[in-house]
Design an enzyme around this catalytic site. Structure first.
Site, PDB file in Angstrom:
ATOM      1  N   HIS A  29       2.069   2.390  12.593  1.00 45.14           N
ATOM      2  CA  HIS A  29       1.693   1.114  13.216  1.00 45.14           C
ATOM      3  C   HIS A  29       2.928   0.201  13.320  1.00 45.14           C
ATOM      4  O   HIS A  29       2.909  -0.963  12.930  1.00 45.14           O
ATOM      5  CB  HIS A  29       0.566   0.439  12.429  1.00 45.14           C
ATOM      6  CG  HIS A  29      -0.725   1.196  12.497  1.00 45.14           C
ATOM      7  ND1 HIS A  29      -1.702   0.922  13.433  1.00 45.14           N
ATOM      8  CD2 HIS A  29      -1.186   2.249  11.783  1.00 45.14           C
ATOM      9  CE1 HIS A  29      -2.718   1.769  13.276  1.00 45.14           C
ATOM     10  NE2 HIS A  29      -2.426   2.582  12.292  1.00 45.14           N
ATOM     11  N   TYR A 298       2.883   2.709   1.575  1.00 47.02           N
ATOM     12  CA  TYR A 298       3.273   1.403   2.118  1.00 47.02           C
ATOM     13  C   TYR A 298       4.402   0.799   1.292  1.00 47.02           C
ATOM     14  O   TYR A 298       5.304   0.136   1.829  1.00 47.02           O
ATOM     15  CB  TYR A 298       2.091   0.437   2.114  1.00 47.02           C
ATOM     16  CG  TYR A 298       0.969   0.764   3.072  1.00 47.02           C
ATOM     17  CD1 TYR A 298       1.057   1.810   3.985  1.00 47.02           C
ATOM     18  CD2 TYR A 298      -0.201   0.015   3.071  1.00 47.02           C
ATOM     19  CE1 TYR A 298       0.019   2.103   4.851  1.00 47.02           C
ATOM     20  CE2 TYR A 298      -1.242   0.298   3.940  1.00 47.02           C
ATOM     21  CZ  TYR A 298      -1.129   1.338   4.826  1.00 47.02           C
ATOM     22  OH  TYR A 298      -2.156   1.619   5.681  1.00 47.02           O
TER      23      TYR A 298
END
Length: 309
Positions: A29, A298
């Site tokens: 993303h 992440y």
């Protein structure tokens, strides 16, 4: 296993190999933008959870809409994953996150399967033959992933981030004031309905049109999404995000998110992490192992992009 060879590091390394390393960007993303919003709970969740943003007064929120690829140059005019990540600002000054994508189910059930999948995709890229032999081998060994790939193949090109539905995919557990527990899955439903572009419309669009389209749309007024929660039966699996719960499970409308415009500081928000494990009292993780992988991956991605990698 050392930190350098941990599964999350291997996942991020393979994703970089697949989509390229783009300094300063997320490893998935990569291209996105953040918007200002307000979430107004319906009150219907109050009997199930003590979470302040789901049962009390309206709260402010920040929403990141994104293209799913790790390559920021990926065209919006191609079908593929789109994301909607919401960071709710809670009354006590803390934040909690909810991450959604435009898929009805996740691609895999376990961290080990996810690593095997991205390795297969990377191997097909390296082969350059277009026959996807490694992906086909992965699907043969992991048939529970086939429905999600079928859904990917049926995707269209959304007319807008505001006309796309998003699923949180993973199960979470609501806990109320009496300690009662209820497993749920979330989905965002756009008030404008789901709308895709036709071939002629796609041909007229710029390659990266979705962020600009939403910004222009918001200049004419806000857009909104309703948050729905499906309530699991005790027999429904909460550990496997490749499995969709039966359609007759009860669902409640949790509240409405109203998006009003761009944030004033995109650079600040581009640096933030939207993390599915960032929860608040009244909401807990289920036994689905993937949110913990996402949290760890992440962190690896954040460390690299904040160091200019």
């Amino acid at each position: 296993m050392t930190a350098e060879t941990s599964l999350p590091v291997q996942v991020v390394n393979t994703m970089e190999h697949l989509d390229g390393r783009h300094a300063g960007y997320r490893r998935a993303h990569a291209r996105g933008a953040c918007f200002v919003a307000t979430f107004t709970p319906s009150g219907d969740a109050a009997k199930y959870t003590t979470a302040a943003h789901l049962a009390g007064a309206p709260v402010s929120a920040t929403v990141r809409f994104s293209n799913g690829s790790g390559n920021p140059a990926m065209p919006d005019t191609q079908p593929g994953g789109r994301g909607m990540a919401v960071k709710f600002a809670l009354p006590d000054g803390s934040f909690t996150d909810l991450i959604g994508v435009n898929l009805p189910r996740f691609l895999v059930a376990t961290p080990e399967q996810f690593l095997a999948l991205v390795r297969a995709l990377a191997a097909d890229k390296d082969a350059g033959t277009g026959d996807k032999v490694n992906l086909q081998a992965f699907l043969g060994a992991n048939p529970s992933s086939i429905p999600a790939f079928q859904a990917l193949g049926e995707m269209g090109v959304p007319a807008s981030f505001a006309t796309t539905g998003y699923q949180a995919l993973h199960a979470f557990v609501w806990v109320n004031a009496d300690g009662d527990r209820q497993a749920v899955r979330y989905r965002w439903v756009p008030s404008l309905g789901e709308q895709n572009l036709g071939p002629d419309e796609i041909a007229r669009e710029e390659e990266q049109f979705l962020i600009g389209e939403l910004t222009s749309r918001l200049a004419d007024g806000p857009v909104s999404f309703t948050l729905h929660a499906t309530l699991a039966d005790p027999s429904d699996p909460t550990h496997d995000a490749t499995v969709v719960w039966p359609s007759d499970r009860p669902s409640i409308e949790v509240g409405t998110l109203t998006v009003t415009g761009e944030v004033s500081d995109q650079d600040h928000w581009a640096a933030q992490i939207f993390d599915p494990t960032n929860l608040t009292p009244g909401i807990e993780l289920s036994d689905d192992p993937l949110p913990q992988l996402r949290n760890a991956a992440y962190s690896v991605s954040y460390d690299r992009r904040t160091h200019g990698e």
